[in-house]
Design an enzyme around this catalytic site. Structure first.
Site, PDB file in Angstrom:
ATOM      1  CD  GLN A  98      -2.795   1.309   2.363  1.00 36.77           C
ATOM      2  OE1 GLN A  98      -2.272   1.646   3.418  1.00 36.77           O
ATOM      3  NE2 GLN A  98      -4.098   1.074   2.248  1.00 36.77           N
ATOM      4  CE1 TYR A 178      -2.860   9.297   7.169  1.00 37.59           C
ATOM      5  CE2 TYR A 178      -4.079   7.422   6.340  1.00 37.59           C
ATOM      6  CZ  TYR A 178      -3.435   8.077   7.373  1.00 37.59           C
ATOM      7  OH  TYR A 178      -3.379   7.502   8.617  1.00 37.59           O
ATOM      8  NE  ARG A 225      -8.166   0.453   2.939  1.00 35.11           N
ATOM      9  CZ  ARG A 225      -8.138   0.484   4.275  1.00 35.11           C
ATOM     10  NH1 ARG A 225      -7.627   1.513   4.910  1.00 35.11           N
ATOM     11  NH2 ARG A 225      -8.635  -0.519   4.970  1.00 35.11           N
ATOM     12  N   GLY A 316      -9.296  -6.552   9.049  1.00 34.00           N
ATOM     13  CA  GLY A 316      -8.146  -5.954   9.699  1.00 34.00           C
ATOM     14  C   GLY A 316      -7.872  -6.552  11.049  1.00 34.00           C
ATOM     15  NE  ARG A 317     -10.860  -3.225  14.510  1.00 39.23           N
ATOM     16  CZ  ARG A 317     -12.102  -3.215  15.007  1.00 39.23           C
ATOM     17  NH1 ARG A 317     -12.306  -3.351  16.300  1.00 39.23           N
ATOM     18  NH2 ARG A 317     -13.138  -3.083  14.200  1.00 39.23           N
TER      19      ARG A 317
END
Length: 359
Positions: A98, A178, A225, A316-317
């Protein structure tokens, strides 16, 4: 409809299942942003994911403002990531990089006191993580036209460096407030040149960066993404559906291999969406594989595939404490719980010491 355990082609990548590992910053690099040996073990342990999307990796120092995060601009960084990708491949996995440029959420302490950059001269809310603890963000300066062109080439070089480092492809990080997201959405882009104003103009930086990366390594190895649902790090849009419909159509036209949408639901546990996820309304605008992300458990993920909303789900987690997540899902083994206090620590605790193989 496919199940989460069915294979899927993500451009040039043949994934054996649709249980992907989402990108997660874990802060295990060095202060010089070089990957460390424990990162080799961490990623190798999770090679059973259909595809690993790496933690966000900086394309240059200007855009990297997270302590102990890693980069891909120096020979040492490339070599460090090569050891990781080799280990993932030796364990039968697939991994993409990424590519990250944080923009205004880089604190000046990472830049020898210089101001961070963004689409416009704005300040992010809340506080930055620095080596000296949390500090208020400071005002970014607006990038010039020439500097935007240079950044496009940095994305291109970052993609080439990723391939040199052994990655199977890349994902452009255009979400979560971002830099690219700061250009896309109207709460942070107040430009009056060809990179601001209209949807087409605000999406121009993403278009140029994506086209440059696709030209360098092939569109079949490129993903993007996005985070269309709600505010992230002070970045939001007043009318997201037409914006992201146009962006998805643009990316579909370029022919990228896959697209990931990170959309916390209104009742999400990690980030809260301001509206119901838009994936169902956006699905028609992108012709390639669509990856869904945020707060998915197994049942909800399979239901999304059954309904045709997405083609794969990035977790993810759950992958933090369950390196063997696909096996646990398949065999209905209860998931282990992760320890949030170790998410961004620098040691092995809470990183490579969770049991694998459901033992």
């Amino acid at each position: 409809m496919p199940s989460l355990f069915d294979p899927i082609e993500l451009g040039a990548i043949k994934a054996p299942n649709r249980i992907l590992m989402a990108p997660m910053t874990r802060a295990r690099g060095t202060r010089d942003h070089v990957p460390t040996p424990i990162m080799v073990d961490y990623y190798a342990q999770r090679a059973s994911a259909g595809l690993i999307i790496s933690e966000a990796i900086g394309i240059n120092q200007l855009g990297l403002g997270w302590p102990y995060a890693t980069g891909l601009w120096s020979p040492e960084q490339i070599a460090g990531w090569r050891r990781i990708t080799d280990a993932v491949h030796e364990n039968g996995g697939r991994i993409i990089a990424q590519l990250w440029q944080m923009g205004r959420v880089v604190h000046p302490s990472f830049l020898s006191g210089e101001a961070p950059v963004s689409a416009s001269a704005t300040i992010a809310p809340n506080y930055a993580h620095t080596y000296g603890g949390k500090k208020p963000y400071e005002q970014a300066r607006a990038l010039s036209i020439d500097e935007i062109a240079e950044l496009v080439q940095h994305f291109r070089q970052g993609a080439l460096n990723a391939i040199e480092a052994g990655f199977d492809g890349v994902q452009l990080h255009a979400s979560n407030g971002y830099l690219i997201d700061q250009f896309l959405r109207d709460s942070s882009n107040f430009r009056d040149d060809r990179y601001g104003g209209s949807i087409e103009n605000r999406a121009r930086f993403l278009r140029e960066a994506t086209e440059a990366v696709a030209d360098a390594i092939g569109a079949d190895r490129v993903g993007v993404r996005l985070s269309p649902n709600g505010e992230t790090q002070g970045v939001r849009d007043s009318n997201p559906l037409p914006l992201f419909t146009a962006v998805l159509e643009m990316l579909s036209e370029i022919g990228i291999a896959h697209l990931e949408l990170r959309e916390p639901p209104i009742d999400g546990t990690f980030g809260v969406g301001e509206m119901d996820p838009l994936a169902r309304q956006l699905r028609h605008a992108f012709k390639g594989p669509l990856i869904l992300n945020s707060d998915f458990k197994f049942a909800r993920a399979q239901a999304a595939l059954d309904e045709g909303v997405g083609d794969a789900v990035a977790f993810g987690r759950p992958f933090i404490a369950n390196p063997d997540l696909p096996k646990r899902f398949a065999e209905k083994i209860p998931l282990a719980a992760d320890d949030p206090t170790t998410w961004f620590s620098q040691g092995i605790q809470g990183y490579v010491d969770y049991p694998s193989d459901a033992q």
